[in-house]
Every structure is written in structure tokens, then in C-alpha cells.
Design an enzyme around this catalytic site. Structure first.
Site, PDB file in Angstrom:
ATOM      1  N   ARG A  35      42.170  87.240  33.568  1.00  0.00           N
ATOM      2  CA  ARG A  35      41.202  86.047  33.455  1.00  0.00           C
ATOM      3  C   ARG A  35      39.877  86.538  33.242  1.00  0.00           C
ATOM      4  O   ARG A  35      38.874  86.020  32.894  1.00  0.00           O
ATOM      5  CB  ARG A  35      41.118  84.834  34.256  1.00  0.00           C
ATOM      6  CG  ARG A  35      42.448  84.012  33.771  1.00  0.00           C
ATOM      7  CD  ARG A  35      42.649  82.829  34.876  1.00  0.00           C
ATOM      8  NE  ARG A  35      43.593  81.900  34.191  1.00  0.00           N
ATOM      9  CZ  ARG A  35      44.320  80.895  34.839  1.00  0.00           C
ATOM     10  NH1 ARG A  35      43.803  80.486  35.914  1.00  0.00           N
ATOM     11  NH2 ARG A  35      45.439  80.199  34.388  1.00  0.00           N
ATOM     12  N   LYS A 196      62.756  68.918  30.169  1.00  0.00           N
ATOM     13  CA  LYS A 196      62.784  67.318  29.843  1.00  0.00           C
ATOM     14  C   LYS A 196      62.097  66.809  28.709  1.00  0.00           C
ATOM     15  O   LYS A 196      61.012  67.272  28.402  1.00  0.00           O
ATOM     16  CB  LYS A 196      62.347  66.864  31.079  1.00  0.00           C
ATOM     17  CG  LYS A 196      63.130  67.068  32.537  1.00  0.00           C
ATOM     18  CD  LYS A 196      62.252  66.277  33.656  1.00  0.00           C
ATOM     19  CE  LYS A 196      63.337  66.468  34.958  1.00  0.00           C
ATOM     20  NZ  LYS A 196      62.461  65.789  35.898  1.00  0.00           N
ATOM     21  N   GLY A 352      53.008  77.862  30.134  1.00  0.00           N
ATOM     22  CA  GLY A 352      53.419  78.818  31.331  1.00  0.00           C
ATOM     23  C   GLY A 352      54.689  79.678  31.059  1.00  0.00           C
ATOM     24  O   GLY A 352      54.862  80.766  31.179  1.00  0.00           O
ATOM     25  N   GLY A 375      48.152  73.470  30.357  1.00  0.00           N
ATOM     26  CA  GLY A 375      48.009  72.036  30.098  1.00  0.00           C
ATOM     27  C   GLY A 375      47.086  71.612  28.897  1.00  0.00           C
ATOM     28  O   GLY A 375      47.489  70.774  28.126  1.00  0.00           O
TER      29      GLY A 375
END
Length: 394
Positions: A35, A196, A352, A375
Site C-alpha cells: 500500500r 453465500k 480479498g 468492500g
């Protein structure tokens, strides 16, 4: 998408630059500098203009309190080493100490300000905190796409006070995502995997209106197969989501072709090198678990890639962490990488597990773009407006 880029930013001013320095640490030292490296092009572009660069970042979750172990101070030295230049540090991101430290910088100097989340107003997007931060600089640059889905003082509030620009990493991310979903070259193929359906409902409902074909893999595919009456044995599935799965299939009709597995890899145990076999959908034993997509399914997916111009990928096709249930993901990833390398496919991936799977396959560098934003990437794919991005638009 139209947004301001740092080429258009003024020279010889003070830039407040939001970066993602929420880096892994071990024994008080940065253990992975990915990063930090990602921020270098933006910092260097601004210092080349003679700008002072004041870096804003959060680290961990101090919840509005000053937690010494969550200080950004240990990041300054490794960043200086990567830049090949001094990086000063201020022990606050507002107030007299920060003001004085920035004033003391030479033209083209760089300073890292203390963790923005040491202030309770950061995550509340408190306008007073945003004003205090904005008072430190002349213009704002957001280079932290990974935090762009948060409406925080340093990601969104400040962008309504100062003229706001996208940093180089943010620019790459936005351009890649626009090429994948905003104004893509068609046909567009999506791959969505993972465990899911319930965690990716918004994603699936958005994608069936955007894509030409959508391949569903992983545990999610088991739920769709179950919803169609397939006996899935002891496989992971959300059986209570069967009606939802059928509704998604109905909604996709005439708009987006859904590709579900036509054969699967099954085993009785989820353990490395377990005894496994390829099974047809009518041949899954009651004590067997579906753990990967089969050869015919992968062949169909590779063909779909060859007939597409754009691919957007989120989630593995099987339990890729446990060989041999990584094969479908690896083979599909290698095909996408080969097509992207030869210029036949724009291949964009993120999330991820997806990044880990592409690294496992050894092909992440060959994709057109791989987002590490987690996210924010998922919310973008869901069609949601990201506050930190909306604030940058012209």
C-alpha cells in the site's frame, strides 16, 4: 466517468492527500509495503509540481481515541526509504502541531499526519473536523479507493470544502472499473463465486442488468443447483435462499445468460489431496460434498471468455485454498490472464479471496487490473454510489 485528475491540480501549493496506509504490521514494523508503494506515483507527481504533500490516513480501529499502538509513526521511515526522500511526521492531523510541521516543510516536502481515526469525528464525518483538516492545505487528493465507500471526514467531508482530485491509484481504479461496468466493451462476462448467495444478493441483482453472461461458482452455485432440484448431498448451500435463487434466474431471462456448473468435483472430506472425483449433476452421493467446478464447466467458462471482450471477476469457483479443489479457479484464471495478455480481453478482478486466488494461480500481474479494495470494489459492483468517488466528480 468525469472526475478531476492531479495533472490539473495547481503547482507550488499544499496538497492534502488521503492514502490507504492501513498496512500489515509485525512487531511494530510494516510487514507488507504494497500500500505504501501504491501511493508513490501520486506523491511523486505532486512533489514534481513543487507541492508540499501532507498525507492523511487511518490505521486500525482506535474508535476516536489516541491509542499509541495504532500510531502511523512507524510508517514514516519505510515510506521515506521507498521515496528516496525525507518524510516528516506530525503527531496529529489537525491543530497547531500539524500546521507548524507543514509550514516547516520545504517545497516538494512530504509529511505523514497522525491517524485520522484518533478523532471521533472522523468516522462520523463531522463537518468541524473536516474544516480543521481542510485548513491545513490548499487542495485535496483522494488516492484511497479502498476507503471511498466510507463517508468519513477525510474521505468525503473535506472534498466538499477544498477542490478535490483523484490520485494516480484512484484514477487507475476508476478507469478500470468504468471499463468493466460503466461503459464496457461488449460482450461482458461476469464470474461471481464465494460461499453465500445472501452476502452477494445486491451484487447479483445489479449484474444481471449489466452483463451479457454471468457464471456463478463456489458455494453460491450449490444453492442455485439445489433451487433447481439437484440433489447436492452434503454440500455447503443456503437452502433457505432457494426461492431467492429462482427469482434471480427468472429476472435474468432475456437479459443475461446465467452459467451454472454442468459437472462438479466432489469428495467426502474437505482436506488437502482428499480422494475426489468428477460427478454429473445427477450423480452426487448423499455423503459427498461439491468442492469445485468440473472439467466440462471449466471448458464452457473458457469458451465464454474467448467470446467476450470484457471480464469482471469476484470470488473463486471452488475451495481453492485446499488442493485439489483449486483446479477450476486456477485453469479459468490462467485462461483469462492469457487472453488479457494478448489484448483480446479486458480482465478486471477484485475482492480479498479473488486476489488471493489469482496470486495462487500466479496470474494476478497479467490481468488488466486487480483491485485490492475489498468492500469498496464490492459496493461498486453492486451499483452503489461511493461517497469518496462521488465527491471527486466534475
Amino acid at each position: 466517468m468525469s472526475f478531476r485528475r492531479i495533472e490539473d491540480a495547481p503547482a507550488n501549493k499544499t496538497a492534502l492527500v488521503r492514502v490507504d496506509f492501513n498496512v500489515p504490521m509485525a512487531d511494530g514494523a510494516v510487514s507488507d509495503d504494497t500500500r505504501l508503494r501504491a501511493a508513490l506515483p501520486t506523491i511523486q507527481a505532486l512533489t514534481a509540481k513543487g507541492c508540499k504533500v501532507a498525507l492523511l490516513a487511518h490505521f486500525d480501529r482506535p474508535k476516536g481515541k489516541r491509542v499509541p499502538e495504532m500510531s502511523l509513526k512507524p510508517v514514516a521511515a519505510p515510506l521515506a526509504k521507498l521515496l528516496g526522500a525525507d518524510v516528516a511526521f506530525a503527531d496529529d492531523c489537525v491543530g497547531d502541531a500539524a500546521t507548524a510541521a507543514i509550514a516547516a516543510l520545504p517545497a516538494g516536502g512530504v509529511i505523514l499526519l497522525e491517524n485520522t481515526r484518533f478523532h471521533a469525528g472522523e468516522e462520523k464525518n463531522d463537518p468541524d473536523l473536516a474544516k480543521q483538516i481542510a485548513a491545513l492545505g490548499d487542495f485535496y487528493v483522494n488516492d484511497a479507493f479502498s476507503a471511498a465507500h466510507r463517508a468519513h471526514a477525510s474521505t468525503e467531508g473535506i472534498a466538499h470544502i477544498l477542490l478535490a482530485y483523484a490520485g494516480k491509484q484512484m484514477e487507475r481504479e476508476l478507469d478500470a472499473l468504468d471499463a468493466a461496468l460503466g461503459a464496457p466493451k461488449r460482450p461482458v462476462l461476469g464470474i461471481v463465486g464465494g460461499a453465500k448467495v445472501s452476502t452477494k444478493l445486491d451484487l447479483l441483482q445489479n449484474l444481471i442488468n449489466k452483463l451479457d453472461k454471468l457464471a456463478i461458482g463456489g458455494g453460491m452455485a450449490n444453492t442455485f443447483l439445489y433451487a433447481q432440484g439437484v440433489e447436492i448431498g452434503g454440500s455447503l448451500a443456503e437452502k433457505d435462499m432457494a426461492d431467492t435463487a429462482r427469482a434471480i434466474l427468472d429476472a435474468a431471462k432475456g437479459k443475461c445468460e446465467i452459467l451454472l456448473p454442468v459437472d462438479v468435483v466432489v469428495a467426502k472430506d474437505v482436506k488437502p489431496h482428499a480422494e475426489a472425483r468428477i460427478a454429473g449433476l445427477d450423480d452426487i452421493g448423499p455423503d459427498e460434498k461439491i468442492l469445485d467446478a468440473g472439467e466440462k464447466t471449466v471448458r464452457k467458462l473458457r469458451e465464454a471468455m474467448k467470446h467476450s471482450h470484457t471480464l469482471i471477476w469476484n470470488g473463486p469457483l471452488g475451495v481453492f485454498e485446499v488442493p485439489p479443489f483449486d483446479q477450476a479457479t486456477v485453469i479459468a484464471a490462467q485462461e483469462a490472464a492469457e487472453l488479457a495478455k494478448s489484448g483480446k480481453l479486458i480482465a478486471v478482478a477484485g475482492g480479498g479471496d479473488t486476489v488471493a486466488a489469482l496470486n495462487h494461480a500466479g496470474v494476478a500481474a497479467d490481468f488488466t487490473f486487480v483491485s485490492t479494495a475489498g468492500g469498496a470494489f464490492l459496493e461498486w459492483m453492486e451499483g452503489k454510489a461511493l461517497p469518496g468517488v462521488e465527491a471527486l466528480k466534475n
